[in-house]
Design an enzyme around this catalytic site. Sequence first.
Site, PDB file in Angstrom:
ATOM      1  N   HIS A 293      53.920  38.166 -51.992  1.00  0.00           N
ATOM      2  CA  HIS A 293      52.728  38.034 -52.774  1.00  0.00           C
ATOM      3  C   HIS A 293      52.423  36.593 -53.628  1.00  0.00           C
ATOM      4  O   HIS A 293      53.209  36.778 -54.656  1.00  0.00           O
ATOM      5  CB  HIS A 293      51.952  39.153 -53.608  1.00  0.00           C
ATOM      6  CG  HIS A 293      50.485  38.949 -53.937  1.00  0.00           C
ATOM      7  ND1 HIS A 293      49.573  39.524 -53.293  1.00  0.00           N
ATOM      8  CD2 HIS A 293      50.191  38.617 -54.976  1.00  0.00           C
ATOM      9  CE1 HIS A 293      48.372  39.092 -53.724  1.00  0.00           C
ATOM     10  NE2 HIS A 293      48.622  38.671 -54.746  1.00  0.00           N
ATOM     11  N   CYS A 294      51.635  35.699 -53.277  1.00  0.00           N
ATOM     12  CA  CYS A 294      51.572  34.376 -54.085  1.00  0.00           C
ATOM     13  C   CYS A 294      50.433  34.419 -55.165  1.00  0.00           C
ATOM     14  O   CYS A 294      49.504  34.461 -54.665  1.00  0.00           O
ATOM     15  CB  CYS A 294      51.496  33.315 -53.154  1.00  0.00           C
ATOM     16  SG  CYS A 294      51.627  31.713 -53.947  1.00  0.00           S
TER      17      CYS A 294
END
Length: 270
Positions: free
Chosen positions: A131-132
């Site tokens: 998850h960025c």
Amino acid sequence: MFKNVFGSGFLVRTAHVILTWVITLILFLHDTDLRKQEETGELVKPVLFVLLVLVSVLLYFAVSLMDPGFVLSDDSDVQFTLGVTEEQQDMIPHTPKSLRLRRCGHCLLQQPMRSKHCQTCQHCVRRYDHHCPWIENCVGERNHRWFVLYLAIQLLVLLWGFHMAWSGFAYASTWQLWLRTNSVLLGAAALVAVLSLTVLLLLGSHLYLVSLNTTTWEFMSRHRISYLKHCGADENPFDRGTLRNLWGFFCVWGTVVWEKVYFREDNDPI
């Protein structure tokens, strides 16, 4: 397929866009090569630079808003591929490489192999990478190649922008005067340099992992992943060779049944 642009991550996306165009404006307002070429009517490079910036922004929104590969319903691909149901799993003798159909403890859906539940997005994601927070979205099966392409375009823009900022520094007789004269451009150049190094490291690491057909999550947590913890330290059941890995990542579209790859069966996309 795409998220609401005004939903989660709106402030992050807004800040990214504003910062991008503010730095672009600084490069054109100072005495850089871009401004000199614009003033002399040589518009090819300035127009190309603005177009690259625009492409990078559009790619940013694409990877930020698109569905990364959310698992929204029970997937029958694994059951069809292996010919077993969850109830039949207990009848299969357990071996180090036997497959157990898994149900997510959060969304209660059957997880395809290589998927993981993201606590932030509240969904399981196919071929989960990470998850960025930069894009406020997961990087998964559907948007990973676009994320890598975005990093490549962004790196090109940043390096070109740094070169333009360097060309705009004005001469001054003393350091104090030089700093006062070039303070805004120096700040922009310093920020661009830091971002360039960050994007370079990100792009390099992702290309390396893609060449091995592994993900950031699998690389960092393989000792905790059920289908990898029984493999040797140098064993990757999804590795098909560097060229095939790169070809499959960039050129093959569609959902891959990773259970087939895991057991070395025919693995054409479905």
